[in-house]
Write a protein that holds these residues in place. Structure first.
Motif, PDB file in Angstrom:
ATOM      1  N   LEU A  25      12.820   4.714  -1.127  1.00 47.19           N
ATOM      2  CA  LEU A  25      12.863   6.016  -0.470  1.00 47.19           C
ATOM      3  C   LEU A  25      12.216   6.002   0.907  1.00 47.19           C
ATOM      4  N   ALA A  26      11.573   4.917   1.280  1.00 48.92           N
ATOM      5  CA  ALA A  26      10.814   4.863   2.527  1.00 48.92           C
ATOM      6  C   ALA A  26      11.602   5.332   3.757  1.00 48.92           C
ATOM      7  N   GLN A  51       9.282  10.010 -14.379  1.00 52.51           N
ATOM      8  CA  GLN A  51       9.048  10.037 -12.933  1.00 52.51           C
ATOM      9  C   GLN A  51       8.073  11.154 -12.564  1.00 52.51           C
ATOM     10  N   TRP A  52       8.219  12.318 -13.191  1.00 54.91           N
ATOM     11  CA  TRP A  52       7.314  13.423 -12.886  1.00 54.91           C
ATOM     12  C   TRP A  52       5.885  13.103 -13.317  1.00 54.91           C
ATOM     13  N   ASP A  83       9.640   2.796  -4.854  1.00 55.08           N
ATOM     14  CA  ASP A  83       8.450   3.295  -4.150  1.00 55.08           C
ATOM     15  C   ASP A  83       8.304   4.794  -4.341  1.00 55.08           C
ATOM     16  N   ILE A  84       8.167   5.231  -5.579  1.00 58.09           N
ATOM     17  CA  ILE A  84       8.179   6.658  -5.872  1.00 58.09           C
ATOM     18  C   ILE A  84       7.031   7.398  -5.181  1.00 58.09           C
ATOM     19  N   ALA A  85       5.977   6.698  -4.806  1.00 57.98           N
ATOM     20  CA  ALA A  85       4.868   7.347  -4.105  1.00 57.98           C
ATOM     21  C   ALA A  85       5.305   7.909  -2.760  1.00 57.98           C
ATOM     22  N   THR A  86       6.432   7.427  -2.217  1.00 57.30           N
ATOM     23  CA  THR A  86       6.947   7.937  -0.946  1.00 57.30           C
ATOM     24  C   THR A  86       7.234   9.431  -1.010  1.00 57.30           C
ATOM     25  N   GLU A  89       0.406  12.069 -11.435  1.00 53.31           N
ATOM     26  CA  GLU A  89      -0.820  11.279 -11.444  1.00 53.31           C
ATOM     27  C   GLU A  89      -1.223  10.856 -10.039  1.00 53.31           C
ATOM     28  N   LEU A  90      -0.235  10.754  -9.129  1.00 55.29           N
ATOM     29  CA  LEU A  90      -0.536  10.383  -7.752  1.00 55.29           C
ATOM     30  C   LEU A  90      -1.203  11.526  -6.983  1.00 55.29           C
ATOM     31  N   GLY A  91      -0.769  12.763  -7.266  1.00 54.10           N
ATOM     32  CA  GLY A  91      -1.291  13.922  -6.561  1.00 54.10           C
ATOM     33  C   GLY A  91      -0.766  14.021  -5.146  1.00 54.10           C
ATOM     34  N   ASP A  92      -1.232  15.048  -4.398  1.00 51.59           N
ATOM     35  CA  ASP A  92      -0.848  15.262  -2.995  1.00 51.59           C
ATOM     36  C   ASP A  92       0.667  15.332  -2.812  1.00 51.59           C
TER      37      ASP A  92
END
Length: 419
Positions: free
Chosen positions: A334-335, A374-375, A355-358, A380-383
């Protein structure tokens, strides 16, 4: 059993009930010419001539209601916050609508009295924009001629003055697009959610075409009713679209510059898009991994990919991209989406993501569709972005055409990672 069934259904969480999808019409410039095309004196002459022709054909003349008063006209304009175009205003000086005529004056569409113009029920639009109908997959298309009408389903400056009794109206457009003119006539309503239809540059021209049709004999008599065959546009050809396998550019008539919606299968090469420079809604399906490079040069707003693997580098070069749905077998990155300025809707539920943190970096995102796993990972990543809606599938969905989901809609925050 009931709990298990509930857990296996896709849930749409509406976090912000006030959020509505961006209106592309708001982003368009106003008209180059602010001079209306209508002529009030000619409009009145045409109305009288039109009624004389109809009386001659029918063998009788229907009586119109009394004229609207100047005070009533001023009051309506104050209520609407928009002045009526001079030609329509002049017609209300002849009659306050067409009453109970057997043959409505505006080609089988009832001319509304002033009292009804400012008191219309827009439930049709509320229904069309309900989240269960997935408006993030819908594009409002440009009318013909291009850029004459703003790309909106409805605007405050569109004054509806005639009704077909089926949820559609004729309106005078006092808020036209860059190539339009104030007072132009358009069609809006339940059958035109995907975009209004341009009818004529003014009420005057509309009447002139009706008169010319009667003078040519282009009409059909049905008992007491008269059906006039004008050359006015309607739903057909509202926007060009293509569906099927990739077209050959050599086959005339299958593609063209006004094709705005494209759905193709078995894609190997996207070069065919060169014949479709105005496509803004695009669905591509392929068993392989087609080269998506041509997408970067197109004004695609809704993109739906169903491929073996997807490289989003080229699509991300398109600054018009608003909504993206990805179905693929191999992990997608997704970058590249970080640079897309207008992306507000993203569906990755049917795609493994490398890269789901993207997602947390896509600050303009308002709609997100994911699987439960995925959710959980994202939570858990937050923000996360300020999401207005989150669609959560219990597991990876199977995508079929049309790719619509039967949602269980709930007005609440999505569940916590431990739910």
């Amino acid at each position: 059993m009931a709990t298990s069934s509930r857990q296996n259904r896709p849930f749409l969480y509406v976090i912000d009930e006030e959020f509505v999808p961006p209106d592309r019409g708001d982003e368009q410039e106003g008209p180059e010419s602010a001079v209306p095309a209508g002529d009030p004196d000619e409009a009145v002459r045409l109305l009288h001539h039109y009624r004389q022709l109809m009386a001659r054909i029918l063998g009788y003349e229907e009586e119109l209601p009394e004229p609207a008063s100047e005070e009533a006209l001023v009051a309506v304009e104050e209520e609407l916050g928009v002045a009526l175009p001079a030609d329509l205003r002049a017609l209300y000086g002849v009659a306050d609508g067409d009453g109970d005529l057997v043959n409505p004056l505006f080609d089988r569409q009832d001319w509304l009295p002033l009292a009804e113009i400012g008191d219309l029920d827009d439930e049709w639009l509320d229904i069309a924009q309900e989240w269960r109908f997935e408006p993030w997959r819908r594009t409002v298309f440009d009318a013909r001629p291009p850029h004459a009408v703003r790309r909106s389903p409805l605007r405050a400056g569109w004054i509806r003055f005639a009704f077909d009794t089926g949820g559609n109206w004729l309106a005078v457009d006092m808020d036209p697009g860059p190539n339009g003119r104030p007072g132009q006539v358009i069609k809006v309503g339940v059958d035109y959610v995907e975009g209004p239809v341009y009818v004529a540059d003014s009420v005057t021209t509309f009447l002139r075409r009706l008169v010319e049709a009667l003078e040519r004999g282009d009409y059909r008599r049905r008992d007491k009713s008269l059906w006039i065959d004008t050359d006015l546009p309607d739903l057909a050809g509202r926007h060009g679209w293509y569906s099927g396998g990739p077209p050959s550019c050599a086959r005339a008539g299958q593609a063209g510059p006004r094709v705005q919606e494209v759905r193709v299968t078995d894609v190997e090469d996207c070069a065919f898009l060169a014949a479709m420079p105005e496509v803004c809604s695009l669905a591509l399906s392929s068993r392989g991994s087609p080269d998506l490079t041509p997408l970067g040069g197109h004004p695609v707003e809704y993109l739906e990919l169903d491929v073996e693997s997807a490289d989003l580098t080229a699509p991300a070069r398109n600054r018009e991209l608003c909504s993206l749905s990805v179905t693929c077998a191999r992990p997608v990155e997704l970058a590249p989406l970080r640079t897309v300025p207008h992306l507000w809707a993203l569906d990755i539920a049917a795609a493994p993501v490398a890269d789901i943190a993207t997602v947390s970096e896509l600050t303009g995102l308002r709609y997100l569709e994911v699987t439960r796993d995925q959710w959980r990972e994202l939570s858990e990543l937050g923000d996360l972005p300020q999401l207005a809606l989150v669609g959560v599938h219990p597991h990876r969905p199977e995508r079929d055409r049309p790719s619509r989901t039967t949602w269980v809609t709930t007005y609440d925050e999505p569940p916590s990672p431990t739910a």
